[in-house]
Scaffold this motif. Structure first.
Motif, short mmCIF file in Angstrom:
data_model
loop_
_atom_site.label_atom_id
_atom_site.label_comp_id
_atom_site.label_asym_id
_atom_site.label_seq_id
_atom_site.Cartn_x
_atom_site.Cartn_y
_atom_site.Cartn_z
N ALA A 32 3.23 8.39 -4.00
CA ALA A 32 3.81 8.37 -2.50
C ALA A 32 5.08 8.91 -2.47
O ALA A 32 5.59 9.71 -1.50
CB ALA A 32 3.92 6.80 -1.93
N PRO A 86 0.69 -1.26 0.12
CA PRO A 86 -0.16 -0.06 -0.01
C PRO A 86 0.87 1.15 0.00
O PRO A 86 1.87 1.33 0.59
CB PRO A 86 -0.66 -0.07 1.25
CG PRO A 86 -0.73 -1.60 1.57
CD PRO A 86 0.48 -2.01 1.11
N ALA A 87 0.40 2.28 -0.73
CA ALA A 87 1.24 3.50 -0.68
C ALA A 87 1.53 4.16 0.50
O ALA A 87 2.53 4.76 0.77
CB ALA A 87 0.65 4.32 -1.98
N ALA A 88 0.32 4.19 1.24
CA ALA A 88 0.49 4.80 2.63
C ALA A 88 1.53 4.14 3.36
O ALA A 88 2.21 4.78 4.27
CB ALA A 88 -0.81 4.84 3.21
N THR A 89 1.71 2.69 3.34
CA THR A 89 2.51 1.95 4.27
C THR A 89 3.99 2.16 3.60
O THR A 89 4.95 2.30 4.51
CB THR A 89 2.24 0.57 4.17
OG1 THR A 89 1.01 0.24 4.61
CG2 THR A 89 3.24 -0.27 4.78
N TRP A 90 3.99 2.31 2.37
CA TRP A 90 5.61 2.68 1.78
C TRP A 90 5.90 3.94 2.19
O TRP A 90 6.91 4.08 2.43
CB TRP A 90 5.17 2.46 0.29
CG TRP A 90 6.60 2.71 -0.60
CD1 TRP A 90 7.42 1.66 -0.98
CD2 TRP A 90 7.44 3.73 -0.96
NE1 TRP A 90 8.54 2.08 -1.50
CE2 TRP A 90 8.32 3.53 -1.51
CE3 TRP A 90 6.77 5.00 -0.79
CZ2 TRP A 90 9.38 4.31 -2.05
CZ3 TRP A 90 7.78 6.16 -1.43
CH2 TRP A 90 9.13 5.67 -1.96
N LYS A 91 5.05 4.75 2.05
CA LYS A 91 5.48 6.43 2.30
C LYS A 91 5.93 6.10 3.97
O LYS A 91 6.95 6.74 4.19
CB LYS A 91 4.36 7.24 2.34
CG LYS A 91 4.53 8.74 2.43
CD LYS A 91 3.49 9.58 2.44
CE LYS A 91 3.86 11.19 2.57
NZ LYS A 91 2.73 11.82 2.56
N THR A 92 5.19 5.59 4.86
CA THR A 92 5.47 5.67 6.10
C THR A 92 6.86 4.74 6.34
O THR A 92 7.78 5.21 7.39
CB THR A 92 4.48 5.02 7.12
OG1 THR A 92 3.11 5.63 7.04
CG2 THR A 92 4.74 5.06 8.61
N ASP A 145 0.28 4.15 -7.47
CA ASP A 145 0.22 5.13 -5.98
C ASP A 145 1.61 5.20 -5.55
O ASP A 145 1.94 5.99 -4.47
CB ASP A 145 -0.61 4.51 -5.25
CG ASP A 145 -2.19 4.95 -5.62
OD1 ASP A 145 -2.35 5.81 -6.59
OD2 ASP A 145 -3.08 4.12 -5.40
N ASP A 171 6.13 16.80 1.08
CA ASP A 171 5.82 17.06 2.91
C ASP A 171 7.05 16.94 3.62
O ASP A 171 6.76 17.48 4.83
CB ASP A 171 4.93 15.78 3.11
CG ASP A 171 3.71 15.83 2.30
OD1 ASP A 171 3.21 16.95 1.83
OD2 ASP A 171 2.98 14.95 2.22
N GLU A 223 4.74 12.78 -2.85
CA GLU A 223 4.06 13.41 -1.53
C GLU A 223 5.27 13.35 -0.24
O GLU A 223 5.36 14.42 0.54
CB GLU A 223 2.75 12.50 -0.90
CG GLU A 223 1.67 12.57 -1.93
CD GLU A 223 0.61 11.88 -1.56
OE1 GLU A 223 0.78 10.82 -0.35
OE2 GLU A 223 -0.77 11.97 -1.95
#
Length: 731
Positions: free
Chosen positions: A553, A502-508, A549, A560, A556
């Motif tokens: 990520a 998941p993109a959110a997991t990758w980013k974190t 995605d 950010d 972003e």
């Protein structure tokens, strides 16, 4: 008739008549030293005559000998000394006033020694106007007691050493008495800058050395206001602003410290970096030769003709060489059986550029090697094990012995990495801009097939990275250099996309990785060199045509976090398959990293790349304002064929595509997207989804800035900045 068998220029000449490098002859040097010693008999006779003519010399010599022991300490040199009472509080020693024939300037130092109120005596800083203050090295009781001050200029007091004999002292209350304890003439041999020869051994005033003061002739010696040079302006001795003269590692000891020869002490001498005495003029006026190792220039492997080879610290030779267009300084290890690396002696730290990630970070995909010959062998380096620190194996620091010139090699399925192209770009920019050269080190410890969980803290690739850092720091120390990491290359995402991370997991997880790397790597860096920025290479879109995605990520993360930037996307570069770049592609890719690094850490302009800075919507019209690194926005449909709507797409918040009527560049930094219908809130995409083209990966776009710089690797390729893949929502 000369008393010398040979001239100093013959004995110390770096080449033979045939132009070959000439090693020194110790017996010749010792013979010449003995002849110089004999020539100083005139100095001894002069001292004896002065002593017989004036019994006060006995007292001066006694003071000189006694005060070289306890209680004697040197202050910084003063420009001149007063000869009469002055109004210190009323501008009497302010800029423009004249003392002993010398007119002082603001910021200089002056010795006040003839005050009617003797408690006012001592060294002072010259003010622009008005009252003067004592110098910082003579504004306390302890600093004033035993102080000795060298006077540089003046009709009566030039080159004299004055000593405060008063003790104990309460500054501002106790009368302070200064006496002259020595005339500080400088001994010299052959000053060839005026064309004279065989000047033998004479005494000359320090002002004779002023001919190069502030002239800028001594490139590489900006802090040397005085110098002796030959007719080609090659440095013989340079005297720096602290009163020391340096030739390579030789140190001028003009009363700044003591040189012991037996039980005698020296006013003046030359020693090497290990403290070995070359020669000295003793306080009794006699000359004593010492011993400095003569090193054959053939022992070093620098560019062109090597000269003035000297030991430098425990494990290095330092030498000058002329093979890069001018006479530059280099160091080379002397503790290896067959040393091959000559490193340019840059003023700053060793700039280490580490990298990691998946196969794209290590030159994966069997692209072949392009940079098979080191382009800058004295400025850009890697470990002698190569550019990769592990890849699919374990990095073994015990198998690494030295830095070697940076080049690329094919190893199994890996070849050209981005590092060579990056450092080629950085060094060429320094050459083209006539800038101060840096020295570079590159290593990438990525792993083919890696996902973020495979390189995180505690994994073998992470451990490889720490071992690489430790080895880089250890070898830098041998070369006498601090290690700096300013930019960290990172290329990861294709394998996470394939694994449906998941993109959110990758980013974190990537954010956590960056924080861990920042903290763990800092242990190997000086505290002022330990903060660095992560330079990301943005992943190409998927060949399936589906939206990616992971790319978003990455976008972003750079948007950010202040310590993350996207150096460049890759969709405009040629591939050997649908993922990996060609050798030329990797090298050009590296040039984009070099540009981002340079803008961040050399020019100070900062770096965002080409990306949106603001979006606005009115009905069906969406206006996008961009950060534009260079020039104005434009379309490039030559490097890449025109994509549908130049790569722009739109969808409502539910993901349903919204048709685009037109995409137009409407300003130097503005693009207007006209929608066919108004969905209210809309997501704008760029180079995000859609089928790719032959020789490339998935979706692409055509938006570039006005940069016209040509690639070093392939001059037919223009290094325009291409817009990053993005997704932004606007209402």
């Amino acid at each position: 008739m000369s008393v010398f068998t040979k001239k100093a220029t013959e004995i110390f000449k770096p080449t033979t008549a045939a132009g070959e490098a000439r090693g020194g002859d110790l017996e010749e040097v010792q013979l010449w030293g003995s002849e110089v010693e004999a020539a100083t008999g005139a100095l001894e006779g002069r001292a004896n005559a002065l002593e017989a003519a004036d019994e006060s010399n006995d007292a001066r010599l006694l003071i000189l000998e006694e005060n070289f022991g306890a209680g004697y300490h040197r202050a910084e040199t003063v420009a001149c000394a007063t000869t009469a009472n002055v109004d210190i509080a009323g501008g009497g020693i302010a800029a423009g006033t004249t003392h002993d024939g010398y007119t002082v300037s603001a910021g200089e130092r002056i010795l006040v020694k003839a005050q009617t109120t003797a408690s006012e005596n001592g060294p002072y800083d010259v003010p622009s106007s008005g009252a003067a203050s004592r110098t910082v090295d003579a504004d306390s009781d302890a600093e004033m007691e035993g102080i000795a001050v060298k006077v540089q200029n003046g009709a009566a007091h030039a080159n004299q050493l004055w000593h405060c004999t008063t003790t104990p002292i309460t500054l501002g209350t106790t009368d302070l008495t200064f006496v002259v304890i020595a005339d500080m003439d400088i001994a010299t041999f052959d000053d060839l800058s005026d064309g004279e020869t065989n000047k033998a051994f004479t005494t000359t005033e320090k002002s004779d050395l002023d001919r190069l003061a502030g002239s800028g002739l001594l490139d590489g010696y900006p802090d040397y206001p005085y110098a002796l040079v030959d007719g080609q302006l090659r440095l013989a001795f340079g005297i720096n602003r602290a009163g020391h003269a340096v030739v390579g590692t030789l140190e001028f000891l003009a009363n700044s410290e003591e040189v012991y020869v037996g039980r005698s002490r020296a006013w003046w001498g030359v020693k090497d970096s290990s403290g070995n005495l070359g020669f000295a003029l003793l306080t009794d006026g006699s000359f004593r030769p010492g011993k400095i190792e003569v090193i054959n220039p053939d022992q070093v492997t620098g560019p062109g003709k090597a000269m003035q080879v000297q030991r430098h610290g425990a494990n290095l030779y330092r030498f000058l060489a002329d093979g890069e267009g001018s006479l530059l300084s280099y160091v080379q290890r002397n503790d290896l059986k067959t040393p091959t690396t000559a490193m340019y002696e840059a003023a700053g730290p060793l700039e280490f550029v580490p990298g990691t990630g998946e196969s794209l970070s290590v030159g994966g995909g069997s692209p072949g090697a392009l940079t098979t010959t080191a382009p800058y062998p004295y400025h850009a380096f890697m470990f002698d094990s190569g550019t990769r620190g592990g890849n699919t194996g374990t990095f073994d620091p015990t198998a690494v012995f030295d830095f070697v010139p940076l080049k690329e090699a094919v190893e199994s399925t890996t070849g050209e990495t981005p590092g060579s192209g990056m450092i080629r770009y950085l060094h060429k920019a320094e050459v083209d801009g006539s800038e101060t050269f840096r020295t570079w080190l590159y290593n990438t410890f990525g792993m083919s097939g890696a996902k973020i969980v495979d390189i995180a803290q505690g994994t073998p690739p992470y451990s490889n990275g720490l071992a690489v850092m430790a080895k880089a720091a250890a070898l830098a120390t041998i070369y006498g250099r601090a290690l700096a990491v300013r930019g960290f290359l990172f290329d990861l995402g294709v394998n996470d996309r394939a694994a449906a991370t998941p993109a959110a997991t990758w980013k974190t997880d990537v954010g956590t990785y960056f924080d861990d790397i920042q903290a763990d790597f800092a242990a190997y860096l000086a505290s002022n060199l330990s903060a660095f920025t992560f330079l990301i290479g943005q992943t190409c879109a998927a060949t399936t045509g589906a939206g990616d995605d992971i790319q978003i990520a990455q976008y972003e993360l750079a948007r950010d976090r202040s310590d993350v930037v996207i150096a460049a996307p890759k969709y405009m570069l040629p591939l050997v398959d649908t993922v990996h770049l060609t050798a030329t592609g990797y090298a050009i890719y590296g040039e984009y990293f070099g540009r981002a690094w340079r803008e961040l850490f050399i020019t100070g302009n900062g770096w965002t790349g080409l990306r949106p800075s603001a979006l606005a919507k009115s009905g069906t019209t969406v206006t996008i304002t961009f950060d534009v690194p260079s020039g104005s926005l434009q379309w490039d449909t030559t490097t890449r064929a025109a994509a549908t709507d130049y790569g722009f797409a739109a969808a409502d918040t539910g993901g349903t595509p919204v048709s685009i009527s037109s995409v137009t560049i409407t300003g130097t930094d503005e693009v207007t997207v006209e929608l066919a219908t108004d969905p209210g809130t809309v997501d704008i995409f760029y180079a995000y989804d859609g089928a790719g083209a032959s020789g490339y990966s998935g979706a692409w776009g055509n938006l570039i800035d006005g940069e016209t710089e040509a690639s070093i690797t392939d001059p037919s390729f223009t290094l325009a900045n291409w817009c990053q893949t993005f997704k932004e929502r606007v209402s």
